[in-house]
Design a protein around this motif. Structure first.
Motif, PDB file in Angstrom:
ATOM      1  N   ILE A 147      37.313  33.368  34.277  1.00 24.68           N
ATOM      2  CA  ILE A 147      38.774  33.331  34.370  1.00 24.68           C
ATOM      3  C   ILE A 147      39.344  34.744  34.511  1.00 24.68           C
ATOM      4  N   ARG A 148      38.774  35.678  33.790  1.00 28.87           N
ATOM      5  CA  ARG A 148      39.228  37.067  33.919  1.00 28.87           C
ATOM      6  C   ARG A 148      38.981  37.598  35.339  1.00 28.87           C
ATOM      7  N   GLN A 149      37.861  37.200  35.932  1.00 31.90           N
ATOM      8  CA  GLN A 149      37.586  37.620  37.310  1.00 31.90           C
ATOM      9  C   GLN A 149      38.589  36.995  38.270  1.00 31.90           C
ATOM     10  N   SER A 150      38.936  35.738  38.046  1.00 30.92           N
ATOM     11  CA  SER A 150      39.952  35.078  38.867  1.00 30.92           C
ATOM     12  C   SER A 150      41.285  35.826  38.763  1.00 30.92           C
ATOM     13  N   LEU A 151      41.655  36.192  37.544  1.00 27.53           N
ATOM     14  CA  LEU A 151      42.912  36.910  37.339  1.00 27.53           C
ATOM     15  C   LEU A 151      42.861  38.325  37.914  1.00 27.53           C
ATOM     16  N   LYS A 152      41.675  38.902  37.939  1.00 28.05           N
ATOM     17  CA  LYS A 152      41.527  40.231  38.539  1.00 28.05           C
ATOM     18  C   LYS A 152      41.796  40.158  40.048  1.00 28.05           C
ATOM     19  N   LEU A 153      41.352  39.077  40.665  1.00 30.57           N
ATOM     20  CA  LEU A 153      41.540  38.907  42.108  1.00 30.57           C
ATOM     21  C   LEU A 153      42.934  38.372  42.451  1.00 30.57           C
ATOM     22  N   HIS A 154      43.518  37.614  41.516  1.00 32.82           N
ATOM     23  CA  HIS A 154      44.825  36.992  41.764  1.00 32.82           C
ATOM     24  C   HIS A 154      45.596  36.970  40.445  1.00 32.82           C
ATOM     25  N   SER A 155      46.270  38.061  40.171  1.00 37.37           N
ATOM     26  CA  SER A 155      46.925  38.212  38.857  1.00 37.37           C
ATOM     27  C   SER A 155      48.186  37.371  38.720  1.00 37.37           C
ATOM     28  N   ASP A 156      48.740  36.903  39.820  1.00 36.89           N
ATOM     29  CA  ASP A 156      49.965  36.110  39.760  1.00 36.89           C
ATOM     30  C   ASP A 156      49.634  34.646  39.492  1.00 36.89           C
ATOM     31  N   ASN A 157      49.152  34.382  38.275  1.00 42.81           N
ATOM     32  CA  ASN A 157      48.758  33.028  37.885  1.00 42.81           C
ATOM     33  C   ASN A 157      49.090  32.837  36.405  1.00 42.81           C
ATOM     34  N   PRO A 158      50.368  32.660  36.071  1.00 40.26           N
ATOM     35  CA  PRO A 158      50.771  32.589  34.657  1.00 40.26           C
ATOM     36  C   PRO A 158      50.145  31.432  33.893  1.00 40.26           C
ATOM     37  N   SER A 159      49.925  30.301  34.553  1.00 45.41           N
ATOM     38  CA  SER A 159      49.328  29.174  33.825  1.00 45.41           C
ATOM     39  C   SER A 159      47.872  29.470  33.453  1.00 45.41           C
ATOM     40  N   LEU A 160      47.163  30.197  34.311  1.00 45.12           N
ATOM     41  CA  LEU A 160      45.777  30.556  33.990  1.00 45.12           C
ATOM     42  C   LEU A 160      45.733  31.610  32.882  1.00 45.12           C
ATOM     43  N   LYS A 161      46.679  32.544  32.910  1.00 48.02           N
ATOM     44  CA  LYS A 161      46.766  33.542  31.833  1.00 48.02           C
ATOM     45  C   LYS A 161      47.017  32.854  30.494  1.00 48.02           C
ATOM     46  N   LYS A 162      47.904  31.883  30.503  1.00 50.39           N
ATOM     47  CA  LYS A 162      48.216  31.151  29.277  1.00 50.39           C
ATOM     48  C   LYS A 162      47.001  30.352  28.808  1.00 50.39           C
ATOM     49  N   PHE A 163      46.301  29.702  29.737  1.00 48.81           N
ATOM     50  CA  PHE A 163      45.098  28.933  29.396  1.00 48.81           C
ATOM     51  C   PHE A 163      44.050  29.845  28.770  1.00 48.81           C
ATOM     52  N   LEU A 164      43.884  31.036  29.336  1.00 48.85           N
ATOM     53  CA  LEU A 164      42.902  31.989  28.805  1.00 48.85           C
ATOM     54  C   LEU A 164      43.268  32.416  27.392  1.00 48.85           C
ATOM     55  N   SER A 165      44.521  32.791  27.178  1.00 49.42           N
ATOM     56  CA  SER A 165      44.890  33.330  25.864  1.00 49.42           C
ATOM     57  C   SER A 165      45.078  32.266  24.796  1.00 49.42           C
ATOM     58  N   THR A 166      45.656  31.125  25.150  1.00 45.58           N
ATOM     59  CA  THR A 166      45.962  30.132  24.120  1.00 45.58           C
ATOM     60  C   THR A 166      44.866  29.096  23.924  1.00 45.58           C
ATOM     61  N   THR A 167      43.999  28.928  24.893  1.00 39.45           N
ATOM     62  CA  THR A 167      42.984  27.889  24.776  1.00 39.45           C
ATOM     63  C   THR A 167      41.576  28.461  24.695  1.00 39.45           C
ATOM     64  N   VAL A 168      41.199  29.265  25.680  1.00 40.06           N
ATOM     65  CA  VAL A 168      39.816  29.752  25.742  1.00 40.06           C
ATOM     66  C   VAL A 168      39.534  30.759  24.637  1.00 40.06           C
ATOM     67  N   GLU A 169      40.397  31.754  24.488  1.00 40.61           N
ATOM     68  CA  GLU A 169      40.106  32.836  23.545  1.00 40.61           C
ATOM     69  C   GLU A 169      40.791  32.677  22.191  1.00 40.61           C
ATOM     70  N   ALA A 170      41.793  31.836  22.083  1.00 40.62           N
ATOM     71  CA  ALA A 170      42.553  31.727  20.830  1.00 40.62           C
ATOM     72  C   ALA A 170      41.702  31.243  19.672  1.00 40.62           C
ATOM     73  N   ASN A 171      40.881  30.266  19.870  1.00 41.01           N
ATOM     74  CA  ASN A 171      40.062  29.706  18.796  1.00 41.01           C
ATOM     75  C   ASN A 171      38.594  30.013  18.993  1.00 41.01           C
ATOM     76  N   SER A 172      38.328  31.079  19.687  1.00 38.74           N
ATOM     77  CA  SER A 172      36.950  31.420  20.002  1.00 38.74           C
ATOM     78  C   SER A 172      36.227  31.968  18.782  1.00 38.74           C
TER      79      SER A 172
END
Length: 144
Positions: free
Chosen positions: A79-104
């Motif tokens: 997901i970080r690589q996707s955001l590196k290539l296409h940073s204009d993706n607020p829903s993916l940023k939110k998914f990464l921070s609130t779902t993938v990494e929040a309870n990691s």
């Protein structure tokens, strides 16, 4: 000369007629993702990225597939690589921070990492004070 011609003809014949493109692999991976076959989807997204390394969509869905498989580390990396290539993706940023990494389990919420320099300084001071105290308590060796 006939040997060279034969070898060249063999190479041309054995070459794939309809080589699969990155877009085709991505499309197949997306179909598998929607069918909840996340393991196979990851393989197809990986193949898509080998053919087309700048395909941010493949990284995104590969990351989401890894997340569904319970592999948060790989999910975060993709997901970080996707955001590196296409940073204009607020829903993916939110998914990464609130779902993938929040309870990691590998990213503690209240990490001591920021406090490590202070802990190191305190331990060094404690060792210095202890050394000084123990050397003075024993006294200097007598010269008899």
């Amino acid at each position: 000369m006939k040997k060279w011609f034969f070898a060249l003809a063999l190479l041309v014949i054995s070459a794939p007629v309809g080589a699969t493109t990155g877009d085709e692999y991505y499309s197949a991976g997306l179909t598998l993702f929607r069918q909840n076959d996340f393991e196979k989807a990851v393989q197809y997204f990986h193949a898509a990225l080998e053919a087309k390394p700048d395909m941010w969509e493949a990284y995104q869905y590969m990351g989401e597939s890894f997340y569904q498989l319970g592999n948060r580390t790989e999910a975060s990396v993709a997901i970080r690589q996707s955001l590196k290539l296409h940073s204009d993706n607020p829903s993916l940023k939110k998914f990464l921070s609130t779902t993938v990494e929040a309870n990691s389990p590998w990213v503690p919420r209240h990490s001591l990492q920021g406090m490590l320099p202070w802990i190191s300084i305190l331990l060094s001071l404690f060792a210095l004070v202890y050394t000084f105290y123990s050397n003075n308590r024993k006294g200097s060796p007598s010269s008899h």
